[in-house]
Scaffold this motif. Structure first.
Motif, mmCIF file in Angstrom:
data_model
loop_
_atom_site.group_PDB
_atom_site.id
_atom_site.type_symbol
_atom_site.label_atom_id
_atom_site.label_comp_id
_atom_site.label_asym_id
_atom_site.label_seq_id
_atom_site.Cartn_x
_atom_site.Cartn_y
_atom_site.Cartn_z
ATOM 1 N N THR A 29 -31.490 -104.470 84.546
ATOM 2 C CA THR A 29 -30.930 -105.780 84.886
ATOM 3 C C THR A 29 -30.017 -106.249 83.767
ATOM 4 O OG1 THR A 29 -32.840 -106.870 83.913
ATOM 5 C CG2 THR A 29 -32.883 -106.538 86.302
ATOM 6 N N LEU A 30 -29.125 -107.137 84.128
ATOM 7 C CA LEU A 30 -28.163 -107.699 83.189
ATOM 8 C C LEU A 30 -28.570 -109.139 82.873
ATOM 9 C CD1 LEU A 30 -24.329 -107.466 83.608
ATOM 10 C CD2 LEU A 30 -25.391 -109.701 83.787
ATOM 11 N N VAL A 78 -29.635 -110.469 86.482
ATOM 12 C CA VAL A 78 -28.946 -109.934 87.666
ATOM 13 C C VAL A 78 -29.263 -108.453 87.840
ATOM 14 C CG1 VAL A 78 -26.727 -109.744 88.846
ATOM 15 C CG2 VAL A 78 -27.034 -111.480 87.063
ATOM 16 N N PRO A 79 -29.738 -108.050 89.032
ATOM 17 C CA PRO A 79 -29.989 -106.626 89.273
ATOM 18 C C PRO A 79 -28.684 -105.855 89.513
ATOM 19 C CG PRO A 79 -30.510 -107.888 91.244
ATOM 20 C CD PRO A 79 -30.109 -108.884 90.187
ATOM 21 N N VAL A 80 -28.727 -104.559 89.255
ATOM 22 C CA VAL A 80 -27.604 -103.679 89.587
ATOM 23 C C VAL A 80 -27.500 -103.585 91.105
ATOM 24 C CG1 VAL A 80 -26.757 -101.292 89.490
ATOM 25 C CG2 VAL A 80 -27.849 -102.310 87.478
ATOM 26 N N MET A 81 -26.278 -103.728 91.641
ATOM 27 C CA MET A 81 -26.104 -103.576 93.085
ATOM 28 C C MET A 81 -25.702 -102.147 93.413
ATOM 29 S SD MET A 81 -24.238 -106.079 95.761
ATOM 30 C CE MET A 81 -22.644 -106.086 94.998
ATOM 31 N N PHE A 123 -22.714 -105.557 89.831
ATOM 32 C CA PHE A 123 -23.900 -106.409 89.826
ATOM 33 C C PHE A 123 -23.876 -107.421 90.965
ATOM 34 C CE2 PHE A 123 -23.471 -104.692 85.644
ATOM 35 C CZ PHE A 123 -24.770 -104.380 85.297
ATOM 36 N N ALA A 124 -25.078 -107.815 91.399
ATOM 37 C CA ALA A 124 -25.232 -108.725 92.533
ATOM 38 C C ALA A 124 -24.969 -110.171 92.121
ATOM 39 C CB ALA A 124 -26.635 -108.566 93.119
ATOM 40 N N PHE A 125 -23.803 -110.414 91.561
ATOM 41 C CA PHE A 125 -23.439 -111.757 91.100
ATOM 42 C C PHE A 125 -21.930 -111.848 91.175
ATOM 43 C CE2 PHE A 125 -22.406 -114.984 87.915
ATOM 44 C CZ PHE A 125 -23.377 -115.948 88.158
ATOM 45 N N ASN A 126 -21.423 -112.868 91.877
ATOM 46 C CA ASN A 126 -19.972 -112.919 91.983
ATOM 47 C C ASN A 126 -19.388 -114.241 91.496
ATOM 48 O OD1 ASN A 126 -20.073 -114.740 94.107
ATOM 49 N ND2 ASN A 126 -20.025 -113.116 95.662
ATOM 50 N N ARG A 127 -18.081 -114.286 91.457
ATOM 51 C CA ARG A 127 -17.351 -115.417 90.908
ATOM 52 C C ARG A 127 -17.771 -116.735 91.562
ATOM 53 N NH1 ARG A 127 -11.437 -115.119 88.830
ATOM 54 N NH2 ARG A 127 -11.278 -113.011 89.633
ATOM 55 N N ARG A 167 -31.747 -114.278 89.409
ATOM 56 C CA ARG A 167 -32.689 -115.380 89.168
ATOM 57 C C ARG A 167 -32.509 -115.902 87.743
ATOM 58 N NH1 ARG A 167 -36.571 -113.195 85.941
ATOM 59 N NH2 ARG A 167 -36.600 -110.915 85.907
ATOM 60 N N LYS A 168 -33.053 -117.087 87.471
ATOM 61 C CA LYS A 168 -33.020 -117.646 86.112
ATOM 62 C C LYS A 168 -34.305 -117.276 85.381
ATOM 63 C CE LYS A 168 -29.701 -121.269 85.727
ATOM 64 N NZ LYS A 168 -29.363 -122.683 85.892
#
Lengths: 264, 264, 264
Positions: free
Chosen positions: B258-259, B174-177, B187-191, B165-166
């Motif tokens: 979170t990151l 970003v939460p840890v996946m 992390f739950a964020f990809n390219r 989320r912003k």
């Protein structure tokens, strides 16, 4: 009757390549055999845990499967090397109690392998998994009869199982048989044992100061974190915690702790 | 379209023979199937870890492969038993979030298995891996259509993913996946998430009081022992230590930490 | 000469699906290959442990087997990707010492894989197991010659083994090579090393303040709990405890501790 499958169960771990060498020996002798890993994470030297694991899977495999099981603290000594044959399956491994639940469960024939057939000229005496048991299993998979390299043994009457017993109050005292990967505690008492007593209802279960009123059907039938008891997937009495690790929470000592069963 | 392969992923561990019995059931029903072990070391009940593992390997297998995945804390309850079918693959397992990354990633059809087909007359309710999911996978491998023992479910819109989320500063939280075997933190964020934002450059990464200036291409591009960030081999954002264990060194709590991502 | 078998040894663990993706890649390229798991539990980045494991199993497999071994802390850097070929076997893996015991043991030819053949267009540089080594092994299994995608390297003279040495008293000082799953301590000195010295008898063994008078043939030849020494199943000198864990009991530090051998 040959499924073409050899299963392998050991306490070797995989990281030293010891299991790898056993697989290589089998594939070199019997290239068409399909090797199925069961586990190599049996706790070191834990014959009892291996015996229960073996009982958990053996009869789900196709008839004619060869089950190789090696937990062998006595390697190199004069303990015998066994072939055990039931109506459906053949087992290969050391003679140290590994097969006692199978022997108890089914009619069988027992053979002692002539070790010289495999060990003549072998200078090591520390790795019979690779040098004796794996080649014996491969030879059976190729269709050789046990009698061609093993001699039949007389039937045994005592299979060395740790029994449950009745105490002075008429309650049943049951030793721990094993603690599984999830921390579920499995006891040496099964549904058939209860039926044989003609007292088919469990009134209460006592274990380490805890009291459980009756059995449930599955883990999440109890509240998360709560202690429960059930007949497990092989019909043994089991104590568990829904979503938790019962053995850790109760600090179970498998060699010492016993369960008290009140039946009616 | 059938590769003849069934892969297996579980949190059973191997040492109790539970996985062994699932393999036996499959080989008994479908002798020509090739069973490929993925893992049985998923941490107990860790659906999230299993979901990511599944995503990591599924599409590298030949088209027509059946992926059996069993992490099933709700076994025996009324949670559904799923078949999920994409253009290339078929998945079998419990309906608890195991397949959410696949559902998010690909068009698919979803079926609920008619449990009675497999469980009628089965007296245990604690081991659907052996009694329900393994036989369902074997039946699919034999060429049966899902519709012959399962009913189609409506499409779902929410796959239950934990989203990034912003925050108020315009930074992305970003939460840890998951934390992998090497202690790399995923992390739950990809390219693709970044590309969709039309802000294709990461300016800085903040995590647990540490600040990383930018991404590298591979681990040893950074000094030994130094913290680094990269797009991992499945395009997820990952924090690692060259030659070390990032999760241990940073004492990561996957549920909480979170990151913070600053993009431009 | 092709056994149709690819064995796999890694330090990946299984739980993230990384090994699964390597298996998938192989089956997709070479559907008829039989993949045999050796281990994925090599301690992270422990090249020495992997090298010894590989030596323990490689020559027990059928001739023509391809041994894939991936412990690769330098992934993505300019370390070379090797194919090593002996009379009987082919090895694929990174150039970091993994194969030094094989190189020492057998005549061989060495090739450096042309990485562009596999990595052109691949945007990740963190997973050569999946993107480079697995496809290279699959291509060899399909019958391609190493020279079709790799160039031959000159013979090497130093294989990087940690040697034993003589001290001022004429005793032999031997470093620890590895500690196995059972806690047995394996030393970089083997039966052939002794024979080459023309002093074929070990008079005494000193290790961490303990003194062992001579060698036994197998573990249970010594009293339970007692320290012992023997030539292990691959002819290396080994210190063990019958029924126990020698490394734990002696608090062994593999990088530091050495054994003192008095021969006569």
């Amino acid at each position: 009757m040959n499924s073409g499958i050899i299963t392998i169960l050991t306490d070797f771990g995989t990281r030293d390549g010891y299991v790898g060498s056993c697989k290589g020996v089998i594939k070199q002798m019997a290239p068409h055999v399909e090797i199925t890993d069961i586990s190599h994470d049996i706790p070191a030297f834990d014959i009892e845990a291996a015996a229960l694991a073996l009982y958990n899977y053996y009869e789900y495999f196709p008839k004619g499967t060869i089950h190789l099981a090696i937990v062998d603290p006595g390697v190199g000594s004069d303990r015998q090397a066994l072939i055990l044959r039931t109506a459906g399956y053949t087992f290969v491994g050391p003679d140290n109690g590994l097969f006692h639940l199978i022997m108890e469960n089914e009619a069988h024939t027992l053979y002692a392998i002539d070790k010289d057939v495999f060990l003549k000229g072998v200078k090591h005496a520390t790795f019979h998994g690779r040098d004796l048991f794996a080649p014996a299993a491969a030879r059976l998979a190729l269709g050789h009869a046990p009698a061609s390299f093993a001699r039949q043994l007389p039937q045994r009457t005592d299979h060395g199982l740790r029994p449950f017993r009745k105490n002075n109050d008429g309650h049943i005292v049951v030793p721990v048989m094993s603690v599984d990967h999830f921390g579920n505690i499995i006891f040496a008492f099964n549904r058939q044992d209860l039926e044989r007593m003609h007292m088919p209802r469990i009134k209460s279960i006592g274990f380490k100061g805890e009291r459980i009123g009756g059995l449930v059907k599955y883990y999440s039938a109890e509240e998360p974190g709560r202690l429960l008891a059930l007949w497990n997937s092989r019909d043994f009495l089991e104590i568990a915690v829904n979503g938790g690790n019962a053995a850790r929470e109760l600090q179970v000592d498998p060699g010492k702790d016993t369960l008290i069963l009140e039946v009616e």
